[in-house]
Design a protein around this motif. Structure first.
Motif, PDB file in Angstrom:
ATOM      1  N   LEU A 346      36.999  54.242  55.629  1.00 13.42           N
ATOM      2  CA  LEU A 346      36.349  53.484  56.691  1.00 13.42           C
ATOM      3  C   LEU A 346      35.225  52.622  56.150  1.00 13.42           C
ATOM      4  CD1 LEU A 346      36.137  56.345  59.366  1.00 13.42           C
ATOM      5  CD2 LEU A 346      38.049  54.807  58.866  1.00 13.42           C
ATOM      6  N   SER A 347      34.697  53.004  55.016  1.00 13.89           N
ATOM      7  CA  SER A 347      33.694  52.228  54.293  1.00 13.89           C
ATOM      8  C   SER A 347      33.679  52.781  52.878  1.00 13.89           C
ATOM      9  CB  SER A 347      32.312  52.358  54.950  1.00 13.89           C
ATOM     10  OG  SER A 347      31.771  53.638  54.722  1.00 13.89           O
ATOM     11  N   ALA A 348      32.727  52.333  52.080  1.00 10.43           N
ATOM     12  CA  ALA A 348      32.672  52.835  50.700  1.00 10.43           C
ATOM     13  C   ALA A 348      32.395  54.335  50.660  1.00 10.43           C
ATOM     14  CB  ALA A 348      31.610  52.066  49.915  1.00 10.43           C
ATOM     15  N   GLN A 349      31.654  54.858  51.645  1.00 10.69           N
ATOM     16  CA  GLN A 349      31.254  56.257  51.624  1.00 10.69           C
ATOM     17  C   GLN A 349      31.916  57.104  52.709  1.00 10.69           C
ATOM     18  OE1 GLN A 349      28.781  53.755  51.909  1.00 10.69           O
ATOM     19  NE2 GLN A 349      28.488  53.612  49.693  1.00 10.69           N
ATOM     20  N   VAL A 350      32.324  56.496  53.809  1.00  8.03           N
ATOM     21  CA  VAL A 350      32.826  57.250  54.960  1.00  8.03           C
ATOM     22  C   VAL A 350      34.339  57.105  55.041  1.00  8.03           C
ATOM     23  CG1 VAL A 350      32.703  57.545  57.468  1.00  8.03           C
ATOM     24  CG2 VAL A 350      30.659  56.864  56.179  1.00  8.03           C
ATOM     25  N   GLY A 351      35.011  58.232  55.286  1.00 12.27           N
ATOM     26  CA  GLY A 351      36.460  58.183  55.415  1.00 12.27           C
ATOM     27  C   GLY A 351      37.003  59.477  55.986  1.00 12.27           C
ATOM     28  N   ILE A 352      38.292  59.473  56.240  1.00 18.52           N
ATOM     29  CA  ILE A 352      39.016  60.654  56.720  1.00 18.52           C
ATOM     30  C   ILE A 352      39.898  61.121  55.576  1.00 18.52           C
ATOM     31  CG2 ILE A 352      40.616  61.514  58.474  1.00 18.52           C
ATOM     32  CD1 ILE A 352      39.779  59.022  60.163  1.00 18.52           C
ATOM     33  N   HIS A 353      39.869  62.399  55.295  1.00 18.34           N
ATOM     34  CA  HIS A 353      40.604  62.909  54.135  1.00 18.34           C
ATOM     35  C   HIS A 353      41.102  64.322  54.404  1.00 18.34           C
ATOM     36  CE1 HIS A 353      37.127  65.437  52.917  1.00 18.34           C
ATOM     37  NE2 HIS A 353      36.392  64.415  53.323  1.00 18.34           N
ATOM     38  N   GLY A 354      41.930  64.816  53.511  1.00 18.38           N
ATOM     39  CA  GLY A 354      42.428  66.175  53.633  1.00 18.38           C
ATOM     40  C   GLY A 354      41.348  67.191  53.307  1.00 18.38           C
ATOM     41  N   ALA A 355      41.540  68.403  53.788  1.00 17.29           N
ATOM     42  CA  ALA A 355      40.604  69.483  53.495  1.00 17.29           C
ATOM     43  C   ALA A 355      41.101  70.259  52.283  1.00 17.29           C
ATOM     44  CB  ALA A 355      40.480  70.415  54.702  1.00 17.29           C
ATOM     45  N   ALA A 356      40.199  70.482  51.341  1.00 19.50           N
ATOM     46  CA  ALA A 356      40.575  71.274  50.170  1.00 19.50           C
ATOM     47  C   ALA A 356      40.805  72.723  50.547  1.00 19.50           C
ATOM     48  CB  ALA A 356      39.491  71.158  49.102  1.00 19.50           C
ATOM     49  N   ASP A 357      40.120  73.201  51.577  1.00 20.80           N
ATOM     50  CA  ASP A 357      40.213  74.584  52.030  1.00 20.80           C
ATOM     51  C   ASP A 357      40.317  74.562  53.558  1.00 20.80           C
ATOM     52  OD1 ASP A 357      39.755  77.249  52.829  1.00 20.80           O
ATOM     53  OD2 ASP A 357      38.465  77.637  51.113  1.00 20.80           O
ATOM     54  N   PRO A 358      41.331  75.233  54.151  1.00 23.64           N
ATOM     55  CA  PRO A 358      41.443  75.242  55.619  1.00 23.64           C
ATOM     56  C   PRO A 358      40.180  75.742  56.314  1.00 23.64           C
ATOM     57  CG  PRO A 358      43.431  76.136  54.612  1.00 23.64           C
ATOM     58  CD  PRO A 358      42.436  75.955  53.504  1.00 23.64           C
ATOM     59  N   ARG A 359      39.377  76.529  55.621  1.00 25.15           N
ATOM     60  CA  ARG A 359      38.147  77.044  56.228  1.00 25.15           C
ATOM     61  C   ARG A 359      37.084  75.962  56.408  1.00 25.15           C
ATOM     62  NH1 ARG A 359      37.278  82.030  52.184  1.00 25.15           N
ATOM     63  NH2 ARG A 359      37.845  80.312  50.776  1.00 25.15           N
ATOM     64  N   ASP A 360      37.327  74.773  55.827  1.00 28.15           N
ATOM     65  CA  ASP A 360      36.381  73.671  55.998  1.00 28.15           C
ATOM     66  C   ASP A 360      36.409  73.105  57.419  1.00 28.15           C
ATOM     67  OD1 ASP A 360      35.684  73.954  53.366  1.00 28.15           O
ATOM     68  OD2 ASP A 360      36.892  72.262  52.652  1.00 28.15           O
ATOM     69  N   LEU A 361      37.498  73.323  58.136  1.00 32.95           N
ATOM     70  CA  LEU A 361      37.604  72.800  59.494  1.00 32.95           C
ATOM     71  C   LEU A 361      36.614  73.512  60.406  1.00 32.95           C
ATOM     72  CD1 LEU A 361      41.489  72.618  59.836  1.00 32.95           C
ATOM     73  CD2 LEU A 361      39.911  70.810  59.166  1.00 32.95           C
ATOM     74  N   GLY A 362      35.965  72.742  61.263  1.00 31.58           N
ATOM     75  CA  GLY A 362      34.987  73.308  62.173  1.00 31.58           C
ATOM     76  C   GLY A 362      33.597  73.431  61.591  1.00 31.58           C
ATOM     77  N   ARG A 363      33.419  73.092  60.309  1.00 30.54           N
ATOM     78  CA  ARG A 363      32.113  73.212  59.657  1.00 30.54           C
ATOM     79  C   ARG A 363      31.477  71.831  59.496  1.00 30.54           C
ATOM     80  NH1 ARG A 363      32.750  77.253  54.563  1.00 30.54           N
ATOM     81  NH2 ARG A 363      30.598  76.507  54.372  1.00 30.54           N
ATOM     82  N   ASP A 364      30.183  71.822  59.186  1.00 34.78           N
ATOM     83  CA  ASP A 364      29.485  70.553  58.970  1.00 34.78           C
ATOM     84  C   ASP A 364      28.714  70.548  57.662  1.00 34.78           C
ATOM     85  OD1 ASP A 364      27.439  72.293  59.537  1.00 34.78           O
ATOM     86  OD2 ASP A 364      26.598  71.131  61.197  1.00 34.78           O
ATOM     87  N   ASP A 365      29.102  71.412  56.731  1.00 35.80           N
ATOM     88  CA  ASP A 365      28.393  71.489  55.449  1.00 35.80           C
ATOM     89  C   ASP A 365      29.353  71.364  54.269  1.00 35.80           C
ATOM     90  OD1 ASP A 365      29.701  73.878  55.832  1.00 35.80           O
ATOM     91  OD2 ASP A 365      28.003  75.155  55.279  1.00 35.80           O
ATOM     92  N   ASN A 366      30.445  70.636  54.473  1.00 35.61           N
ATOM     93  CA  ASN A 366      31.435  70.485  53.417  1.00 35.61           C
ATOM     94  C   ASN A 366      31.053  69.367  52.455  1.00 35.61           C
ATOM     95  OD1 ASN A 366      33.129  72.354  54.864  1.00 35.61           O
ATOM     96  ND2 ASN A 366      33.762  70.670  56.191  1.00 35.61           N
ATOM     97  N   GLN A 367      31.737  69.324  51.336  1.00 36.66           N
ATOM     98  CA  GLN A 367      31.702  68.141  50.490  1.00 36.66           C
ATOM     99  C   GLN A 367      32.609  67.087  51.111  1.00 36.66           C
ATOM    100  OE1 GLN A 367      32.709  69.976  46.569  1.00 36.66           O
ATOM    101  NE2 GLN A 367      30.991  68.737  45.821  1.00 36.66           N
ATOM    102  N   GLY A 368      32.302  65.823  50.851  1.00 41.11           N
ATOM    103  CA  GLY A 368      33.164  64.775  51.360  1.00 41.11           C
ATOM    104  C   GLY A 368      32.656  64.184  52.655  1.00 41.11           C
ATOM    105  N   SER A 369      33.599  63.748  53.502  1.00 42.84           N
ATOM    106  CA  SER A 369      33.234  63.027  54.717  1.00 42.84           C
ATOM    107  C   SER A 369      33.823  63.720  55.938  1.00 42.84           C
ATOM    108  CB  SER A 369      33.713  61.567  54.606  1.00 42.84           C
ATOM    109  OG  SER A 369      33.173  60.777  55.639  1.00 42.84           O
TER     110      SER A 369
END
Length: 394
Positions: A346-369
């Motif tokens: 969506l920009s140089a820093q913001v985007g939609i991507h896959g989750a490396a770990d299913p447990r990342d869903l629902g959290r707000d402290d992941n790496q990435g965007s």
């Protein structure tokens, strides 16, 4: 001078007294509804049904060509989408709809505990543990307004049910979509319609039935990529809907280059699709023009803050390299890469991507965007186009 002043005071008092008398005399007239209520439910209007009395059902989705995306929550996030839970018994079930099992509330919702009942309310400080059991005063106008909204909603749903029974699934889908996107829609009523919307999106948009566009006949030598470009959607979407590639096939499949038989009938939809990302609900909702087109559970990364805004999809990359804060760089085949198998930029820093770990869903402290489940990023990669609009809100 004093006499003139006294006379003026008597005139004012007489006018006030007359006004009070008129007000009391009109007290038996029902007050008008508040403006916000009077304007409620004017849009969207319920679909008008002018069909013969004999009801007909919608055709079944053809196996092997329809997508499970149409349930609105994406194949892999079907058991995790937060925020809105479909009814166990939706108002009406249109026959032969694409369906998935309902998903349970998210962990975040469950952590809130059961609803507070009147008997479980704590006594206010200083009351000695004794509560005033007298019911609170009732605002009659607010109660009338609530009753009016419920009646309007019930009448609207009756019209939707009638359309479904007559097989007018596209009309019902559009009417429900317009209602679902209203910012003033009460949460309770949003929950009532979202389960039905999930099913309708599966059939109207992602099945092989031609609800939105006439059937397309391929001309000799045409490829699915050329046809998709004409309709402003990724070729992967049309290929999966029409059974030209398996739902789990990689997005770089060479199907796009294969000439199609002359006269081959294809299901097409006219894009582009857009998306609304709600960071607070941890949910991404797809829209096709003004139609609800599905929803996906998300997680939020901490790489960049204050990402709210309106974006357009700038690029789409398979097997992306992660370039994080502090100059960190992780190659695509490294299990530490938080971007998964695809990046929708969506920009140089913001985007939609896959989750490396299913447990990342629902959290707000992941790496990435903004991350979604691995299967869901594959679906979104084949639905959102370069130029699709994405609104990120909280």
């Amino acid at each position: 001078m004093n006499s003139l002043k006294n006379l003026m005071i008597m005139v004012v008092l007489a006018a006030v007294g007359y006004g009070v008398y008129v007000s009391l005399a009109r007290n038996n007239v029902d007050p008008p509804l508040p403006p916000e209520v009077a304007e409620q439910w004017q849009q969207p209007s319920a679909p008008t049904v002018e069909m013969p009395d004999a009801a007909r059902t919608g055709p079944a989705a053809q196996p092997g060509g329809s997508l499970a995306i149409g349930t609105g929550i994406g194949p892999e996030s079907a058991a995790r989408t937060p925020g809105q839970t479909p009814l166990d018994n939706p108002p009406v079930a249109a026959p032969n709809l694409t369906t998935v099992e309902p998903y349970p509330p998210s962990d975040a919702t469950a952590a809130l505990g059961p609803p507070v009942s009147a008997g479980s309310m704590a006594a206010p400080p200083g009351s000695g543990g004794v509560r005033n059991l007298s019911p609170p005063p009732v605002d009659s106008r607010a109660s009338e307004a609530d009753d009016l909204l419920r009646d309007k909603f019930a009448a609207f749903m009756e019209e939707v049910q009638r359309s479904l029974k007559l097989g007018k699934l596209a009309e019902a889908h559009q009417a429900l979509s317009m209602l679902y996107t209203r910012p003033d829609l009460p949460e309770e009523q949003a929950r009532q319609i979202v389960g039905l919307l999930d099913q309708l999106a599966g059939t109207v948009i992602y099945s092989r039935e031609h609800y939105l566009e006439p059937a397309y006949r391929a001309r000799g030598g045409e490829t699915i990529e050329q046809i998709a470009r004409q309709h402003q959607v990724p070729w992967q979407l049309l290929a999966r809907i029409n059974g030209l590639m398996p739902p789990d096939a990689p997005n770089d499949d060479r199907t796009k280059d294969q000439p199609l038989p002359d006269g081959m009938e294809l299901k097409v939809v006219r894009g582009p699709f857009d998306a609304i990302v709600n960071l607070e609900k941890r949910e991404l909702t797809l829209m096709l023009q003004d139609r609800y087109a599905g929803r996906f559970a998300i997680g939020v990364g901490r790489d960049h803050t204050n990402i709210e805004g309106i974006y357009t999809v700038e690029d789409k990359i398979l097997n992306p390299v992660y370039n994080g804060p502090g100059g960190i760089s992780i190659p695509p085949d490294d299990p530490r890469n938080p971007l998964g198998k695809a990046w929708i930029g969506l920009s140089a820093q913001v985007g939609i991507h896959g989750a490396a770990d299913p447990r990342d869903l629902g959290r707000d402290d992941n790496q990435g965007s903004i991350c979604v489940a691995p299967r869901d990023i594959q679906d979104l990669f084949g639905i959102l186009s370069i130029g699709s609009r994405v609104k990120v809100t909280r």
